[in-house]
Design a protein around this motif. Structure first.
Motif, PDB file in Angstrom:
ATOM      1  N   TYR A 108     -48.297 -53.979 -49.767  1.00 38.96           N
ATOM      2  CA  TYR A 108     -48.160 -53.580 -51.179  1.00 38.96           C
ATOM      3  C   TYR A 108     -48.636 -52.145 -51.385  1.00 38.96           C
ATOM      4  N   LEU A 109     -49.801 -51.818 -50.807  1.00 39.21           N
ATOM      5  CA  LEU A 109     -50.349 -50.474 -50.999  1.00 39.21           C
ATOM      6  C   LEU A 109     -49.487 -49.411 -50.338  1.00 39.21           C
ATOM      7  N   ARG A 110     -48.951 -49.717 -49.164  1.00 34.25           N
ATOM      8  CA  ARG A 110     -48.062 -48.764 -48.508  1.00 34.25           C
ATOM      9  C   ARG A 110     -46.824 -48.510 -49.357  1.00 34.25           C
ATOM     10  N   ARG A 111     -46.316 -49.566 -49.986  1.00 31.24           N
ATOM     11  CA  ARG A 111     -45.132 -49.398 -50.825  1.00 31.24           C
ATOM     12  C   ARG A 111     -45.438 -48.500 -52.026  1.00 31.24           C
ATOM     13  N   VAL A 112     -46.609 -48.667 -52.624  1.00 26.01           N
ATOM     14  CA  VAL A 112     -46.984 -47.790 -53.739  1.00 26.01           C
ATOM     15  C   VAL A 112     -47.070 -46.347 -53.262  1.00 26.01           C
ATOM     16  N   SER A 113     -47.665 -46.127 -52.092  1.00 21.82           N
ATOM     17  CA  SER A 113     -47.759 -44.782 -51.544  1.00 21.82           C
ATOM     18  C   SER A 113     -46.375 -44.180 -51.353  1.00 21.82           C
ATOM     19  N   GLU A 114     -45.456 -44.972 -50.832  1.00 26.75           N
ATOM     20  CA  GLU A 114     -44.085 -44.489 -50.619  1.00 26.75           C
ATOM     21  C   GLU A 114     -43.409 -44.133 -51.937  1.00 26.75           C
ATOM     22  N   LEU A 115     -43.618 -44.957 -52.959  1.00 31.33           N
ATOM     23  CA  LEU A 115     -43.007 -44.686 -54.264  1.00 31.33           C
ATOM     24  C   LEU A 115     -43.567 -43.415 -54.896  1.00 31.33           C
ATOM     25  N   ILE A 116     -44.859 -43.190 -54.728  1.00 31.65           N
ATOM     26  CA  ILE A 116     -45.443 -41.947 -55.236  1.00 31.65           C
ATOM     27  C   ILE A 116     -44.812 -40.752 -54.534  1.00 31.65           C
ATOM     28  N   SER A 153     -54.586 -48.662 -47.294  1.00 32.41           N
ATOM     29  CA  SER A 153     -53.681 -49.688 -46.769  1.00 32.41           C
ATOM     30  C   SER A 153     -53.930 -49.936 -45.288  1.00 32.41           C
ATOM     31  N   THR A 154     -54.364 -48.914 -44.570  1.00 33.29           N
ATOM     32  CA  THR A 154     -54.655 -49.092 -43.153  1.00 33.29           C
ATOM     33  C   THR A 154     -56.128 -49.411 -42.890  1.00 33.29           C
ATOM     34  N   PHE A 155     -57.001 -48.916 -43.749  1.00 32.15           N
ATOM     35  CA  PHE A 155     -58.426 -49.161 -43.551  1.00 32.15           C
ATOM     36  C   PHE A 155     -58.733 -50.656 -43.486  1.00 32.15           C
ATOM     37  N   ILE A 156     -58.118 -51.429 -44.349  1.00 28.52           N
ATOM     38  CA  ILE A 156     -58.447 -52.850 -44.416  1.00 28.52           C
ATOM     39  C   ILE A 156     -57.898 -53.640 -43.229  1.00 28.52           C
ATOM     40  N   LEU A 157     -57.073 -52.999 -42.402  1.00 20.07           N
ATOM     41  CA  LEU A 157     -56.543 -53.682 -41.222  1.00 20.07           C
ATOM     42  C   LEU A 157     -57.478 -53.557 -40.027  1.00 20.07           C
ATOM     43  N   HIS A 158     -58.537 -52.777 -40.183  1.00 15.78           N
ATOM     44  CA  HIS A 158     -59.426 -52.507 -39.044  1.00 15.78           C
ATOM     45  C   HIS A 158     -60.889 -52.684 -39.431  1.00 15.78           C
ATOM     46  N   ALA A 221     -50.751 -42.232 -65.626  1.00 16.49           N
ATOM     47  CA  ALA A 221     -51.123 -43.643 -65.486  1.00 16.49           C
ATOM     48  C   ALA A 221     -49.982 -44.535 -65.967  1.00 16.49           C
ATOM     49  N   PHE A 222     -49.321 -44.103 -67.029  1.00 16.29           N
ATOM     50  CA  PHE A 222     -48.177 -44.854 -67.545  1.00 16.29           C
ATOM     51  C   PHE A 222     -47.045 -44.881 -66.528  1.00 16.29           C
ATOM     52  N   LEU A 223     -46.760 -43.726 -65.920  1.00 16.06           N
ATOM     53  CA  LEU A 223     -45.717 -43.667 -64.898  1.00 16.06           C
ATOM     54  C   LEU A 223     -46.111 -44.476 -63.668  1.00 16.06           C
ATOM     55  N   LEU A 224     -47.388 -44.433 -63.308  1.00 16.17           N
ATOM     56  CA  LEU A 224     -47.862 -45.213 -62.165  1.00 16.17           C
ATOM     57  C   LEU A 224     -47.662 -46.705 -62.405  1.00 16.17           C
ATOM     58  N   SER A 225     -47.814 -47.135 -63.661  1.00 13.77           N
ATOM     59  CA  SER A 225     -47.576 -48.546 -63.983  1.00 13.77           C
ATOM     60  C   SER A 225     -46.176 -48.968 -63.575  1.00 13.77           C
ATOM     61  N   SER A 226     -45.196 -48.108 -63.827  1.00 11.90           N
ATOM     62  CA  SER A 226     -43.827 -48.425 -63.444  1.00 11.90           C
ATOM     63  C   SER A 226     -43.684 -48.564 -61.940  1.00 11.90           C
ATOM     64  N   LEU A 227     -44.422 -47.758 -61.194  1.00 14.14           N
ATOM     65  CA  LEU A 227     -44.363 -47.857 -59.741  1.00 14.14           C
ATOM     66  C   LEU A 227     -45.012 -49.150 -59.248  1.00 14.14           C
ATOM     67  N   PHE A 228     -46.082 -49.585 -59.910  1.00 15.36           N
ATOM     68  CA  PHE A 228     -46.668 -50.884 -59.572  1.00 15.36           C
ATOM     69  C   PHE A 228     -45.658 -52.001 -59.808  1.00 15.36           C
ATOM     70  N   LYS A 229     -44.940 -51.890 -60.890  1.00 20.03           N
ATOM     71  CA  LYS A 229     -43.936 -52.903 -61.210  1.00 20.03           C
ATOM     72  C   LYS A 229     -42.825 -52.908 -60.163  1.00 20.03           C
ATOM     73  N   LYS A 230     -42.367 -51.713 -59.786  1.00 17.79           N
ATOM     74  CA  LYS A 230     -41.305 -51.618 -58.786  1.00 17.79           C
ATOM     75  C   LYS A 230     -41.782 -52.101 -57.420  1.00 17.79           C
ATOM     76  N   ALA A 231     -43.076 -51.899 -57.131  1.00 21.49           N
ATOM     77  CA  ALA A 231     -43.627 -52.357 -55.853  1.00 21.49           C
ATOM     78  C   ALA A 231     -43.890 -53.856 -55.838  1.00 21.49           C
ATOM     79  N   ASN A 232     -43.648 -54.525 -56.975  1.00 20.28           N
ATOM     80  CA  ASN A 232     -43.834 -55.982 -57.097  1.00 20.28           C
ATOM     81  C   ASN A 232     -45.281 -56.423 -56.880  1.00 20.28           C
ATOM     82  N   ILE A 233     -46.215 -55.568 -57.289  1.00 23.27           N
ATOM     83  CA  ILE A 233     -47.618 -56.004 -57.284  1.00 23.27           C
ATOM     84  C   ILE A 233     -47.716 -57.250 -58.166  1.00 23.27           C
TER      85      ILE A 233
END
Length: 521
Positions: A108-116, A153-158, A221-233
């Motif tokens: 999920y976090l990687r997808r948000v990063s990609e959308l940004i 997104s990668t920190f939590i994998l290690h 922050a408002f625009l970021l909300s749309s990216l969260f929605k698109k990332a299906n958080i």
């Protein structure tokens, strides 16, 4: 009553529309939209949907474009009932999100990063419009926002933990779990970057949140909300509500359903937050507050081979983002042997490199303009020398100002007890003071209620450590500034805050730890 979904949103919540805000990837297109559309109405993002408040006539806060002084957006001042509804949404989402495997949260976090990254230029355009910063500075901050999500997104994998043996009979190990629902409150100076610095680790470590950006700069922050929605958080994991501190922020922080608060802003507000939650001893607190940061320039830093870098670093630390960065070095202390040379070279460099409308933006609001101007008027009253800049005109009419522009200002002959040396002006204003010794430089640098950051400019390797380790600052840069590795601790000493964030330090904020004892039999 709680919030209700909006079914007739024209703009700008819909990512798929190409004739509105999401087509505005240039300053010219954005200006045209504002002119034709009128004020843009922002909406809260709660439980995965854009929502109005429950009130039929919610109070709105006008948001002004700093470069023009004109109102271009209306920000809802979310009332207590709707804040509580957002908190309940986060509370409801917490059990499922906290048990979501790290690998899935990472995706999920990687997808948000990609959308940004995909919307980099558009986000930079609106950040520049909303905050007053240059488009070049805005691009840097969008990149850092994407990096925040990518890093965590990668920190939590290690992750690692610690295990110990007791008399060969017991195994003890540390186990961490998400701490709960967080209030994430960010300031107006670097809106997208600092908001994502909180949201990314919060979500990465399995917490849910209600975030509140500054009412002065709410668009990204408002625009970021749309990216969260698109990332299906998943719904309720991240909620964003808009509003002021006394109404929206206070309700959010004081709620008994909130398990922790991560706040970046003024020291005065940080003190109020501590007072509000004093009886809620279980709440996690991370407070990154004000700064009045020193830059120390020693004579060897002005020698051939070092001089150009010294001037450039000191100038960027003073005037980047109009001095509206909590880490800016606004007090410069220069060894007397090179003081005159530094002042002249520094003034010449700043006058050439930092020009209004090109490399220097407008300050964020009329209120902040008035604050910075009051300090420049004080400088005049105290007989301070203006090497560059002056007192700008007073502005009274917010709708016809032509923008909130303050030129880079360099002051000398400032008394050590002056408010110009003590207070966080948070604008394009710097003082330069001579010092006669290393000890005096350290003493003056530390003579502040704040202790967030410091810059040390020297070619002496021994001094780098000797002075660097004496400076009362959470972050010290030697011969550079604003370099960040996201795993290092970020935070200040003294009145600059409590707690640290970054890498494992963010894990400390957003998790609780227990020690499990297992017998060997």
């Amino acid at each position: 009553m709680g919030s209700k979904p909006v079914t007739n949103v024209q703009e700008p919540g819909d990512l798929d529309r190409k004739d509105g805000i999401w087509s505005c990837n240039t300053l010219e297109k954005a200006a045209s939209l504002i002119q034709s559309h009128g004020p843009l109405h922002l909406l809260n993002y709660v439980q995965g949907e854009f929502q109005t408040t429950s009130s039929t006539k919610p109070p709105y806060i006008d948001s002004y474009e700093p470069k023009t002084g004109t109102a271009y957006a209306k920000v809802p001042c979310t009332q207590p009932d709707d804040v509580e509804a957002a908190i309940r949404a986060a509370k409801l989402a917490f059990p499922g999100w906290s048990k979501t495997p790290c690998a899935e949260r990472s995706r999920y976090l990687r997808r948000v990063s990609e959308l940004i990254q995909e919307h980099r230029e558009l986000l930079a355009v609106w950040e520049s419009i909303d905050q007053g910063k240059t488009i070049e500075r805005a691009r840097i901050e969008v990149d850092r926002a994407a990096a925040n999500f990518s890093y965590f997104s990668t920190f939590i994998l290690h992750e690692q933990t610690a295990a110990r043996m007791v008399d060969s009979a017991w195994l003890t190990y540390e186990h961490r779990s998400p701490a709960g629902v967080f209030a994430l409150i960010s300031p107006w100076n670097m809106p997208l970057y600092l908001l994502t610095w909180k949201i990314a680790p919060c979500l990465a470590f399995g917490c849910t949140a209600v975030a509140k950006p500054s009412e002065v700069t709410s668009m990204s922050a408002f625009l970021l909300s749309s990216l969260f929605k698109k990332a299906n958080i998943p719904a309720g994991v991240i909620n964003i509500v808009f509003g002021d501190g006394p109404t929206t922020g206070s309700t959010l922080v004081a709620s008994s359903l909130i398990n922790g608060v991560s706040f970046t802003g003024s020291t005065a507000t940080g003190i109020n937050i501590r007072r509000m939650v004093a009886a809620q001893i279980n709440k996690h607190l991370s407070l990154e507050l004000g700064g009045k940061n020193p830059t120390l320039v020693f004579s060897d830093a002005m020698s051939n081979g070092h001089r150009d870098r010294t001037i450039s670093v000191a100038a960027s630390a003073a005037f980047e983002n109009q001095g509206e960065i909590c880490l800016c070095g606004s007090r410069i202390y220069v060894e007397r042997a090179v003081y005159d040379e530094f002042v002249q070279s520094f003034t010449d460099y700043v006058s050439q490199k930092y020009t209004l409308g090109k490399t220097v933006g407008a300050v964020a609001s009329l209120q902040h303009y008035a604050k910075v101007r009051s300090y420049l008027q004080l400088a005049t009253d105290e007989g301070v020398t203006f090497k560059l800049g002056g007192v700008p005109d007073a502005l009274d009419n917010v709708d016809s100002t032509g923008g909130y522009w303050i030129a880079p200002t360099i002051l000398t002959n400032v008394a050590p007890t002056s408010a110009l040396q003590k207070d966080e002006i948070f604008g394009p204003v710097v003082t330069i003071t001579p010092v006669d010794s290393e000890e005096e430089a350290v003493g003056l640098a530390n003579d502040s209620e704040y202790g967030l950051a410091a810059v040390l400019l020297t070619a002496d390797g021994g001094r780098m450590r000797r002075v660097g380790e004496q400076l009362e600052a959470g972050l010290v840069w030697v011969n550079g500034w604003l370099v960040r590795e996201l795993g290092t601790p970020f935070g200040g000493m003294k009145s600059s805050g409590v707690g640290r964030e970054g890498g494992e330090y963010s894990r400390d904020v957003f998790t609780v730890v227990r020690t499990v004892h297992l017998p060997a039999y």
